[in-house]
Design a protein around this motif. Structure first.
Motif, PDB file in Angstrom:
ATOM      1  N   GLU A 144      35.630  55.949  41.381  1.00 29.61           N
ATOM      2  CA  GLU A 144      36.948  56.211  40.821  1.00 29.61           C
ATOM      3  C   GLU A 144      37.734  54.919  40.881  1.00 29.61           C
ATOM      4  OE1 GLU A 144      38.000  60.384  41.739  1.00 29.61           O
ATOM      5  OE2 GLU A 144      39.978  59.531  42.120  1.00 29.61           O
ATOM      6  N   LEU A 145      37.979  54.351  39.716  1.00 32.21           N
ATOM      7  CA  LEU A 145      38.634  53.051  39.640  1.00 32.21           C
ATOM      8  C   LEU A 145      40.134  53.259  39.511  1.00 32.21           C
ATOM      9  CD1 LEU A 145      38.287  49.921  39.139  1.00 32.21           C
ATOM     10  CD2 LEU A 145      38.309  50.476  36.727  1.00 32.21           C
ATOM     11  N   VAL A 146      40.887  52.812  40.492  1.00 30.62           N
ATOM     12  CA  VAL A 146      42.334  53.005  40.439  1.00 30.62           C
ATOM     13  C   VAL A 146      42.994  51.716  39.973  1.00 30.62           C
ATOM     14  CG1 VAL A 146      44.376  53.640  41.736  1.00 30.62           C
ATOM     15  CG2 VAL A 146      42.182  54.693  42.270  1.00 30.62           C
ATOM     16  N   ILE A 147      43.775  51.820  38.913  1.00 31.01           N
ATOM     17  CA  ILE A 147      44.409  50.623  38.361  1.00 31.01           C
ATOM     18  C   ILE A 147      45.871  50.898  38.081  1.00 31.01           C
ATOM     19  CG2 ILE A 147      42.328  49.692  37.291  1.00 31.01           C
ATOM     20  CD1 ILE A 147      43.202  50.955  34.657  1.00 31.01           C
ATOM     21  N   PRO A 148      46.682  49.864  38.069  1.00 27.93           N
ATOM     22  CA  PRO A 148      48.073  50.061  37.679  1.00 27.93           C
ATOM     23  C   PRO A 148      48.146  50.302  36.173  1.00 27.93           C
ATOM     24  CG  PRO A 148      47.638  47.751  38.105  1.00 27.93           C
ATOM     25  CD  PRO A 148      46.389  48.475  38.452  1.00 27.93           C
ATOM     26  N   ALA A 149      48.989  51.235  35.749  1.00 24.74           N
ATOM     27  CA  ALA A 149      49.139  51.508  34.318  1.00 24.74           C
ATOM     28  C   ALA A 149      49.855  50.345  33.648  1.00 24.74           C
ATOM     29  CB  ALA A 149      49.916  52.802  34.110  1.00 24.74           C
ATOM     30  N   ASP A 150      49.614  50.237  32.330  1.00 27.21           N
ATOM     31  CA  ASP A 150      50.359  49.263  31.542  1.00 27.21           C
ATOM     32  C   ASP A 150      50.116  47.823  31.999  1.00 27.21           C
ATOM     33  OD1 ASP A 150      51.831  48.862  29.366  1.00 27.21           O
ATOM     34  OD2 ASP A 150      53.792  49.059  30.334  1.00 27.21           O
ATOM     35  N   THR A 151      49.001  47.597  32.641  1.00 27.54           N
ATOM     36  CA  THR A 151      48.682  46.263  33.144  1.00 27.54           C
ATOM     37  C   THR A 151      47.226  45.993  32.848  1.00 27.54           C
ATOM     38  OG1 THR A 151      50.102  46.751  35.011  1.00 27.54           O
ATOM     39  CG2 THR A 151      48.680  44.810  35.203  1.00 27.54           C
ATOM     40  N   PRO A 152      46.942  44.871  32.236  1.00 23.37           N
ATOM     41  CA  PRO A 152      45.529  44.581  31.990  1.00 23.37           C
ATOM     42  C   PRO A 152      44.808  44.204  33.283  1.00 23.37           C
ATOM     43  CG  PRO A 152      46.916  42.817  31.141  1.00 23.37           C
ATOM     44  CD  PRO A 152      47.841  43.853  31.685  1.00 23.37           C
ATOM     45  N   VAL A 153      43.636  44.748  33.449  1.00 20.60           N
ATOM     46  CA  VAL A 153      42.811  44.323  34.574  1.00 20.60           C
ATOM     47  C   VAL A 153      41.508  43.780  34.008  1.00 20.60           C
ATOM     48  CG1 VAL A 153      43.744  45.996  36.203  1.00 20.60           C
ATOM     49  CG2 VAL A 153      41.756  46.593  34.848  1.00 20.60           C
ATOM     50  N   LEU A 154      40.929  42.871  34.740  1.00 21.69           N
ATOM     51  CA  LEU A 154      39.680  42.281  34.283  1.00 21.69           C
ATOM     52  C   LEU A 154      38.551  42.749  35.191  1.00 21.69           C
ATOM     53  CD1 LEU A 154      38.615  40.205  32.167  1.00 21.69           C
ATOM     54  CD2 LEU A 154      38.566  38.580  34.035  1.00 21.69           C
ATOM     55  N   LEU A 155      37.596  43.439  34.585  1.00 25.79           N
ATOM     56  CA  LEU A 155      36.444  43.883  35.361  1.00 25.79           C
ATOM     57  C   LEU A 155      35.350  42.839  35.242  1.00 25.79           C
ATOM     58  CD1 LEU A 155      36.334  47.616  34.207  1.00 25.79           C
ATOM     59  CD2 LEU A 155      37.691  46.566  36.033  1.00 25.79           C
ATOM     60  N   ARG A 156      34.791  42.491  36.387  1.00 24.30           N
ATOM     61  CA  ARG A 156      33.638  41.587  36.349  1.00 24.30           C
ATOM     62  C   ARG A 156      32.428  42.411  36.756  1.00 24.30           C
ATOM     63  NH1 ARG A 156      34.357  36.005  38.967  1.00 24.30           N
ATOM     64  NH2 ARG A 156      34.513  37.212  40.896  1.00 24.30           N
ATOM     65  N   ILE A 157      31.569  42.649  35.784  1.00 23.09           N
ATOM     66  CA  ILE A 157      30.573  43.703  35.942  1.00 23.09           C
ATOM     67  C   ILE A 157      29.184  43.131  36.187  1.00 23.09           C
ATOM     68  CG2 ILE A 157      29.545  45.709  34.815  1.00 23.09           C
ATOM     69  CD1 ILE A 157      32.073  45.896  33.139  1.00 23.09           C
ATOM     70  N   THR A 158      28.508  43.676  37.179  1.00 22.10           N
ATOM     71  CA  THR A 158      27.115  43.312  37.382  1.00 22.10           C
ATOM     72  C   THR A 158      26.392  44.504  37.986  1.00 22.10           C
ATOM     73  OG1 THR A 158      25.600  41.665  38.262  1.00 22.10           O
ATOM     74  CG2 THR A 158      27.404  42.330  39.686  1.00 22.10           C
ATOM     75  N   ALA A 170      44.905  55.647  36.347  1.00 27.61           N
ATOM     76  CA  ALA A 170      46.011  54.710  36.194  1.00 27.61           C
ATOM     77  C   ALA A 170      47.235  55.268  36.911  1.00 27.61           C
ATOM     78  CB  ALA A 170      46.303  54.496  34.717  1.00 27.61           C
ATOM     79  N   LEU A 171      47.911  54.409  37.656  1.00 25.71           N
ATOM     80  CA  LEU A 171      49.100  54.820  38.406  1.00 25.71           C
ATOM     81  C   LEU A 171      50.239  53.884  38.063  1.00 25.71           C
ATOM     82  CD1 LEU A 171      47.445  55.291  41.913  1.00 25.71           C
ATOM     83  CD2 LEU A 171      47.971  57.079  40.253  1.00 25.71           C
ATOM     84  N   THR A 172      51.465  54.387  38.238  1.00 26.03           N
ATOM     85  CA  THR A 172      52.602  53.490  38.067  1.00 26.03           C
ATOM     86  C   THR A 172      52.521  52.425  39.143  1.00 26.03           C
ATOM     87  OG1 THR A 172      53.921  54.806  39.565  1.00 26.03           O
ATOM     88  CG2 THR A 172      54.086  55.332  37.218  1.00 26.03           C
ATOM     89  N   THR A 173      53.241  51.332  38.920  1.00 23.07           N
ATOM     90  CA  THR A 173      53.159  50.240  39.879  1.00 23.07           C
ATOM     91  C   THR A 173      53.491  50.728  41.284  1.00 23.07           C
ATOM     92  OG1 THR A 173      53.863  48.809  38.116  1.00 23.07           O
ATOM     93  CG2 THR A 173      53.924  47.899  40.330  1.00 23.07           C
ATOM     94  N   ALA A 174      54.524  51.543  41.374  1.00 26.74           N
ATOM     95  CA  ALA A 174      54.921  52.021  42.699  1.00 26.74           C
ATOM     96  C   ALA A 174      53.817  52.851  43.329  1.00 26.74           C
ATOM     97  CB  ALA A 174      56.194  52.855  42.582  1.00 26.74           C
ATOM     98  N   ASP A 175      53.270  53.755  42.541  1.00 23.15           N
ATOM     99  CA  ASP A 175      52.186  54.578  43.069  1.00 23.15           C
ATOM    100  C   ASP A 175      50.978  53.711  43.423  1.00 23.15           C
ATOM    101  OD1 ASP A 175      53.568  56.921  42.902  1.00 23.15           O
ATOM    102  OD2 ASP A 175      52.856  57.398  40.873  1.00 23.15           O
ATOM    103  N   PHE A 176      50.729  52.735  42.578  1.00 25.71           N
ATOM    104  CA  PHE A 176      49.583  51.866  42.843  1.00 25.71           C
ATOM    105  C   PHE A 176      49.802  51.135  44.166  1.00 25.71           C
ATOM    106  CE2 PHE A 176      47.192  47.857  42.334  1.00 25.71           C
ATOM    107  CZ  PHE A 176      45.927  48.402  42.224  1.00 25.71           C
ATOM    108  N   GLN A 177      51.060  50.730  44.365  1.00 25.51           N
ATOM    109  CA  GLN A 177      51.394  50.053  45.626  1.00 25.51           C
ATOM    110  C   GLN A 177      51.068  50.984  46.807  1.00 25.51           C
ATOM    111  OE1 GLN A 177      53.016  46.712  46.431  1.00 25.51           O
ATOM    112  NE2 GLN A 177      51.839  47.548  48.156  1.00 25.51           N
ATOM    113  N   SER A 178      51.457  52.241  46.696  1.00 22.08           N
ATOM    114  CA  SER A 178      51.171  53.138  47.818  1.00 22.08           C
ATOM    115  C   SER A 178      49.669  53.336  47.971  1.00 22.08           C
ATOM    116  CB  SER A 178      51.816  54.515  47.654  1.00 22.08           C
ATOM    117  OG  SER A 178      52.680  54.543  46.588  1.00 22.08           O
ATOM    118  N   TRP A 179      48.993  53.400  46.852  1.00 24.46           N
ATOM    119  CA  TRP A 179      47.538  53.575  46.940  1.00 24.46           C
ATOM    120  C   TRP A 179      46.916  52.398  47.690  1.00 24.46           C
ATOM    121  CZ3 TRP A 179      43.265  50.886  45.033  1.00 24.46           C
ATOM    122  CH2 TRP A 179      42.035  51.557  45.129  1.00 24.46           C
TER     123      TRP A 179
END
Ligand code: HEA
Ligand code: HEA
Ligand code: CUA
Ligand SMILES: [Cu+2]
Lengths: 410, 199, 109, 670
Positions: free
Chosen positions: A157-171, A229-238
């Motif tokens: 389960e990948l948790v990411i901040p919403a509305d923000t690009p994240v870069l996955l480096r996959i292997t 995806a979580l809001t920044t605040a929620d992501f912070q708590s996560w």
């Protein structure tokens, strides 16, 4: 959304009579026509017109064939003139598709490059293995303003901040897998020995499911994943929760016994960060000695996830899952952060949503739930190491203890 | 295009005027290009991948291989002389040159066996590294081709001596020749790409 | 392709098996000498350091040797064009396909 | 008139005039008497007759079609409901791997070979292929390879890596059963078979055409098969390399796909798809050829733009070499390669479009006769176009990252394969059945056959486009209840539709099988020229005699046969095409100038002996190398006997020539 098979079948039957209902009912959660982030939307904006063009071309061809069938069927007319063609017409019919295709090719090429942007602050290493995904939030990244000060390792389960690009480096650690969250972006293969990147971004908080799409052996079908995806605040708590210090169960409880059982039975493969043994030494897993890929899921915060074992089996009840998935973007984060305690924050001792049956079954006999290579007679090639989790022959009592212990890994 | 007159000439007439066998052989050689191309590409991709182990630069004995390459090259000359003799219906010389070609080919294979043994003794076996696997596969395939060629050459000599050639003798020799030259040409490429060009 | 064959047919009617242009033994020996010389040159790069020049030089010499054998020893130069066509399609495809495939390993990311 | 056919009854047995000539029958290896039977099983097992070989190819591939089809039905049953339990995960993986392998390598390719074998020599006016014994060898290698491959089911499990067998999942480590070994070695054997037959057929087409048959007079089927043989010729060595690498890795410990040692798994992908993409055109082009024969026949008008169709076929053959990486858009090739291959892939729609347009224009202005064959051919136009267009949507690389490895792709390729290739083969069955067996397949059953398959294909594979876009990936033994959705596009409903559809196809195929039996039992002999056909294969008796044509016809034009029957006649309404000769009359004229002596290549033991050695070598590689030595010895024996055996038996074995030395051999060696 998740109705019982009977009624769903009835819905389906009704729906076949027209598209009318299609508007109101909900499609599958992996619908690619329902993008929820800029990357997927960009693809969608290209894919749709291409489908339309293909549809129109198809209709023209089919129309022409149908007309010819009707018009020129044998009504006793003369044998037609034995004409061998019409070069002008043929050249025209060669150039026309070429023009259409050129029209498709140009945006295609430009999009191939525009989707390939790599610059990013928020980097997450994604590692596939048989048959689950491991995420490692790179220390020092800033994700939507939240700084990752300590590496965080989670599973499936990948948790990411919403509305923000994240870069996955996959292997990958063993065979080829492919990471796919349809509503957020296209696929990228996880190839052992290679590092591929994929950008991901969700517009709104919510849960987006996905599936490993490169055939990876026995349990390929049971290798799923989700992005939350979580809001920044929620992501912070996560993040705060994930990096919080380990707390041992209260002495004397079943969970406390469970801790010892866990150390005895599980921690050779599974890591729980911060766990110490009776002598106060950190308990470190050595999955590379037992598991072929060299890793087993990190269980530090198991109960913050909603599903386990390749995101195949729910940790929360069907009802709670439906509610969570239908939660509005505003309220989603709060519900999600409660994990299996969802909707019953009032009573912190009763995890209302916890779906024990799956977990217990898993501990009793994991390979029976999810086919894995744990049969000792077939492990010669890997030198005795399993691919997946073996059945450990635990007693019901041990399972009770371990479940109680795991329930506190939140 | 082929007309009726053409058929009046009797046997072995074809629409192109070409021999079936020769056409088939050239098609086969065209196909072999893709076979060796694949093996060579695999080697090119993997030649640098030998971990801490021995790589091409340390391993190869270029002087030795140069000599064996030269031997193989010269076998092409003797082969072409055999074909010319066969066209002159000169069985004696045909056999002579065929045998010479076979001997030169055997010499080459012998050198390759020696080389492989030496490499093996230096700790570079078939399974050691990607480099070694692809090296042995590529050169081994070539070696097998040469060996098959040698067998065909010697069988040809036997058949010619007993006068048992089915069909056109000169053509049969020419066919073996085509195969043989092709194998040589492949070695020309391998010698340069594998041995001479620094990895 | 059709023109090639047609041309061939007129030239070869009835005596397809006997190409008139087969060169003499001497000619082949001369060619072999040139090939030997080229091989010597090639091998010399092992002892003489040509630097960055070595690889292109080797490739060029290899190509020359390659085509000398194909064209002369294998009679492709004297034989029917159709044989050349068959072989060069294979050769060309091999070159194209494998070079592209190897290139993709360089270009990724 | 002493037409010497393939070994007929030995004169001595018959007695009579020529009996004394039977002195020393030629022998094989100086020990066995050469096979000369013209009847009974021996006449099939040792035959080198391209027609018998063609029929055997057909029978065997039809059998494998049913095997592969039953595998497909099991797959569909498993997927009919969420979390279904018809097949376990392991078995399911074996099932789709073997379904694809069987269908591609043991059904479509050899069935195309069946048609090619039977009709190529007839269409170009030859008496057999260039190398008849090699032809027999190809067939036996295919048969033994196919049997070998399928014995894996009983020897510890079949291959389970998916039909493109990506590394490293195909390593021993990840697939410890022998299944993949069987797969690799089986394909290797089948590959050699195809390679040999491709050379054989190319030489046949280039070298054995009847007088006057220019390349540009050749029937389109011949042309398309020629292109296919070139594709095989150049694509097979690539997969051969890949298979060798894999078997060296699995059986001898080579490092090729060992990532720990630094291997790049993409190497396999490139090698596989460099072969694999040409392969899909190998699958479709024979069918394109067939319908290019069927459509003009039943439209009573030449193929529209013959030259364009031929050139576009060749163009497909060429461009098909530059697009393989479109199967790897998500593999991490990097944007440059992806963009290049994306555009290259789109290019291929142009020549294919040319064909579609020309077929449609062939119908245009015609006088359409809707026989079953014609309906299948029109079905191909319709279904292939749908599949081709979804192919173009995959070519759009960013879109493909959403589509790849989902049912959307499965939908695409079954439309082009089942709707294109398989329906085309069925068109061929109905069209050429009277030629091969002298009886017409029942048209009523034929119509049932067609409609069941046509709707079946749409019901099975149409919904897959939806399923894929709704996010159902392929190769999944189960799809979960919780991801079903409940809208119009819910997975459950459409999966069920697909399953029902697949049974509808099966019913269609069943009708076809019934039709075969029905025809064999009941039907009266077919007329000589039931379809008022156009090409040379119809200018002989049905079924054709062993030597095909009494006299090799001289060709003046494309659609030679048609032009011998019809002529322009001036009437008051202007020029009109009128049938001036019946097929019987044309044939009688040909018979009247029959060749005096025809030597056909004689049957031989060696092809089947040689082919038999190969699976033994392969079993040896898997179980015990000693066995391989035995197999190799058999192969050597075969080669030895072969080389020493003249391709044409002594006259003394047969009806002796009436006199004179004028004989025509087909091939001196081979
Ligand atoms: C018979 C076999 C066959 C044929 C003929 C084709 C034909 C085509 N295929 Fe298909 N393909 C397969 C068999 C075939 N394919 C198989 C088996 C796979 C999957 C393998 C696997 O993964 O297991 C596959 C997969 C596949 C992929 C990879 C998908 C993925 O895995 O992500 C792609 C991507 O580009 C592709 C594209 C095409 C294209 C562009 C054509 C074109 O040739 C189609 C051209 C035809 C038309 C376009 C229709 C007619 C044209 C017109 C009417 C003119 C006007 C048209 C326009 C202006 C657009 N195919
Ligand atoms: C030539 C190629 C070919 C053909 C003809 C078919 C034909 C069919 N295929 Fe196949 N298929 C592939 C090539 C082909 N397929 C490939 C390459 C794959 C990819 C595999 C992979 O991922 O590795 C695939 C995968 C594939 C899948 C996806 C599996 C998965 O990803 O998990 C499915 C699922 O529905 C499927 C279904 C079918 C069906 C229903 C047919 C039907 O058209 C079959 C119809 C035929 C019959 C039904 C036979 C007739 C049977 C009878 C008449 C029964 C009567 C018999 C007796 C009474 C004895 N195929
Ligand atoms: Cu991992 Cu499929
Ligand atoms: Cu393709």
């Amino acid at each position: 959304m998740f109705v019982k098979p009977f009624s769903r079948r009835r819905v389906a039957a009704v729906v076949t009579f027209g598209f009318l209902l299609a508007g109101c009912a909900k499609d599958a959660p992996q619908d690619t026509f329902d993008p929820a982030g800029p990357n997927a939307r960009e693809i969608d904006s290209l894919q749709r017109p291409v489908f339309y063009i293909a549809g129109v071309v198809g209709l023209i061809v089919l129309g022409a064939v149908a007309y010819a069938i009707w018009k020129f069927k044998d009504r006793g007319q003369d044998i037609p003139e034995q004409s061998h063609g019409n070069p002008k017409l043929e050249i025209l019919l060669t150039i026309l598709p070429a023009i259409i295709l050129a029209g498709i090719a140009v945006p295609t090429v430009s999009q191939v490059f525009s989707l390939d942007k790599k610059d990013n602050d928020c980097v997450i290493n994604v590692t596939g293995q048989q048959w689950w995904w491991e995420y490692d939030y790179v220390k020092g990244s800033t994700c939507g303003g939240v700084e990752i000060t300590e590496s965080i390792v989670t599973v499936s389960e990948l948790v990411i901040p919403a509305d923000t690009p994240v870069l996955l480096r996959i292997t990958s650690r063993d065979v080829i897998h492919s990471f796919w969250i349809p509503r957020l972006n296209g696929k990228r293969d996880a190839v052992p020995g290679r590092l591929h990147t994929l950008r991901m971004e969700a517009d709104e908080p919510g849960i987006y499911t996905g599936q490993c799409t490169e055939f990876c052996g026995l349990s390929h079908a049971r290798m799923r994943q989700a992005a939350v995806a979580l809001t920044t605040a929620d992501f912070q708590s996560w993040v705060t929760n994930q990096t919080a210090d380990y707390t041992s169960p209260e002495a004397g409880t079943t969970a406390a016994i469970g801790e010892t059982t866990f150390i005895a039975q599980c921690s050779r493969c599974h890591q729980v960060d911060g766990l110490v043994d009776g002598a106060g030494n950190p308990v470190l897993a050595e999955p590379d000695r037992f598991v072929y890929s060299g890793a087993a899921p990190n269980l530090t915060n198991l109960m913050t996830r909603t599903a386990f074992a390749g995101w195949t089996f729910d940790l929360i009840s069907d009802e709670c899952r439906d509610r969570l998935w239908n939660e509005s973007p505003e309220t989603f984060g709060a519900a999600y952060l409660q994990g299996v305690w969802m909707y019953s924050a009032a009573d912190a001792t009763a995890p209302a949503c916890f779906n024990e049956t799956n977990l217990r079954e898993w501990l009793l006999n994991a390979p029976a739930m999810k086919p894995m290579y744990t049969d000792p007679t077939k492990l010669a090639e890997t030198g005795g190491k399993t691919r997946g989790m073996p059945a450990l022959g635990l007693t019901q009592a041990q399972i009770d203890e371990i479940v109680a212990y795991l329930l506190e890994r939140k | 295009m082929a007309d009726i007159a053409l058929h009046d000439h009797g046997a072995h007439v074809s629409s192109t005027g070409l021999s079936n066998n020769k056409l088939a052989m050239w098609l086969f050689l065209g196909s072999e290009c893709l076979l060796f191309g694949g093996l060579i590409s695999t080697y090119m991709l993997y030649r640098g991948r030998h971990g801490d182990g021995v790589g091409p630069a340390q391993l190869f004995d270029v002087p030795l291989t140069s000599v064996s390459s030269f031997v193989l090259l010269m076998s092409s000359l003797t082969m072409v002389l055999a074909v010319n003799s066969a066209k002159r219906k000169d069985d004696r010389n045909t056999n002579l040159w065929l045998v010479t070609t076979g001997l030169l080919g055997s010499l080459f294979v012998g050198a390759q066996v020696y080389e492989f043994t030496a490499f093996y003794n230096e700790g570079v076996g078939f399974t050691t590294s990607l480099f070694s696997s692809s090296f042995f596969t590529l050169t081994g395939f070539h070696g097998v081709h040469v060996s098959i060629g040698v067998i065909m050459l010697l069988a040809m000599v036997a058949i010619i001596s007993r006068n048992k050639v089915a069909g056109d003798k000169a053509e049969a020799v020419e066919m073996i020749g085509l195969y043989w030259h092709f194998v040589d040409v492949v070695w020309v490429v391998i010698f340069t790409l594998v041995y001479l060009i620094p990895a | 392709m059709s023109t090639v064959t047609e041309h061939a047919e007129h030239e070869h009617i009835g005596h397809a098996e006997h190409e008139p242009h087969i060169p003499s033994d001497m000619y082949f020996i001369k060619v072999a000498l040139i090939l030997a010389g080229l091989t010597a040159l090639e091998t010399s790069t092992y002892w003489i350091d040509l630097g960055g020049f070595a690889t292109p030089a080797l490739i060029i010499m290899m190509t020359i040797k390659f085509f000398m054998i194909i064209l002369i020893f294998m009679h492709l130069k004297f034989d029917n064009k159709l044989f050349s066509v068959m072989f060069y399609i294979g050769l060309g495809l091999a070159l194209f396909v494998y070079c592209v495939a190897l290139a993709t390993f360089q270009f990724f990311d | 008139m002493a037409i010497i056919e393939r070994p007929s009854v030995i004169p001595a047995a018959v007695g009579g005039a020529g009996a004394t000539a039977l002195a020393t029958p030629s022998s094989s290896l100086g020990v066995f008497r050469r096979p000369v039977a013209a009847t009974g099983w021996r006449s099939w097992v040792f035959t080198v007759d391209h027609k018998k070989i063609g029929i055997m190819y057909g029978v065997v591939s039809l059998f494998f079609f049913i095997v592969g089809g039953c595998e497909a039905l099991l797959i569909r049953l498993q997927l009919a409901a969420p979390d279904n339990k018809v097949l376990g995960a392991g078995l399911y993986n074996e099932m789709f791997t073997m379904h694809a392998t069987t269908m591609v390598f043991l059904f479509v390719m050899p069935m195309a070979a069946a048609f090619a074998n039977y009709f190529l020599p007839l269409q170009v006016g030859a008496r057999d292929v260039a190398f008849p014994r090699l032809n027999a060898l190809s067939f036996w290698m295919f048969l033994f390879g196919g049997i070998f491959l399928n014995t894996s089911w009983f020897l510890g499990g079949a291959a389970d890596g998916g039909w493109f067998m990506y590394s490293p999942n195909s390593s021993r480590l990840f697939s410890p059963s022998h299944g993949i070994d069987f797969w690799v070695l089986g394909l290797q054997i089948i590959g050699i078979a195809s390679l040999v037959s491709s050379i054989n057929l190319i030489v046949t087409v280039l070298n054995m055409r009847a007088p006057g048959m220019k390349l540009m007079n050749m029937p389109v089927f011949t042309w398309m098969v020629l292109v296919v043989q070139f594709l095989l010729l150049f694509a097979l060595p690539v997969i051969t390399v890949a298979l060798f690498l894999l078997s060296f890795q699995r059986n001898f410990g080579a490092a090729f796909f060992d990532v720990d040692k630094g291997a790049d798994p993409l190497l396999w992908q490139h090698l596989f798809w460099i072969f694999g993409h040409p392969e899909v055109y190998i699958i479709i082009l024979p069918s394109f050829g067939i319908i290019s024969e069927v459509l003009p026949t039943f439209a009573r008008k030449p193929l529209f733009g013959y030259k364009f169709v031929v050139f576009s076929g060749a163009a497909i053959g060429f461009v098909g070499w530059g697009v393989w990486a479109h199967h790897m858009f998500a593999s991490g090739l990097g944007p440059v390669s992806v963009a290049v291959f994306s555009v290259a892939t789109m290019l291929i729609a142009i020549p294919t479009g040319v064909k579609i347009c020309n077929w449609t224009l062939t119908l245009w202005g015609g006088k359409l006769w809707f026989t079953t064959a014609m309906m299948f051919a029109i079905g191909v136009i319709v279904l292939f176009t749908i599949g081709g267009l979804s192919g173009v949507t995959h070519a759009v690389a960013p879109a493909d990252t959403q589509q790849t490895d989902t049912y959307h792709i499965v939908g695409h390729f079954h439309y082009v394969i089942v709707g294109g290739a398989v329906m085309g083969l069925f068109a061929g069955f109905y069209f050429w059945w009277p030629k091969v067996f002298g009886k017409l397949l029942n048209e009523r059953l034929g119509k049932w056959n067609f409609w069941l398959m046509f709707f079946g294909v749409n019901l099975t594979f149409g919904p897959m486009h939806i399923l894929g876009m709704q996010g159902q990936p392929r190769r999944m033994v189960v799809w979960p209840e919780k991801l079903t959705g409940e809208g119009f596009f819910n997975l459950h409903f459409w999966n069920q539709v697909a399953t029902w559809g697949s049974f509808m196809i099966a019913l269609g195929v069943l009708v076809f099988l019934i039709n075969i039996i029905h025809t064999a039992k009941k039907a009266a002999p077919a007329p000589l020229d039931p379809w008022d056909a156009r090409t040379l294969e119809w200018m002989t008796s049905s079924p054709p005699k062993a030597h095909n044509f009494d006299a090799i016809p001289t060709v003046h034009a494309l659609d030679e046969f048609f032009h011998r029957k019809y002529e322009e006649v001036d009437t008051e309404h202007g020029a009109r095409l009128v049938k001036v000769k019946s097929a019987e009359e044309v044939l009688a004229a040909e018979e009247a100038r029959a060749d005096a002596h025809i030597h056909l290549p004689s049957p031989s033991y060696w092809p089947i002996v040689l082919a038999f050695g190969l699976p033994i070598i392969a079993y040896g590689v898997i179980y015990n190398l000693l066995l391989s030595v035995v197999g190799a010895a058999i192969v050597l024996l075969g080669i030895f006997g072969w080389v020493l055996e003249p391709s044409v038996a002594d006259d003394s074995d047969y009806d002796p020539p009436a006199g004179g030395s004028e004989t025509k051999e087909l091939s001196p060696v081979g």
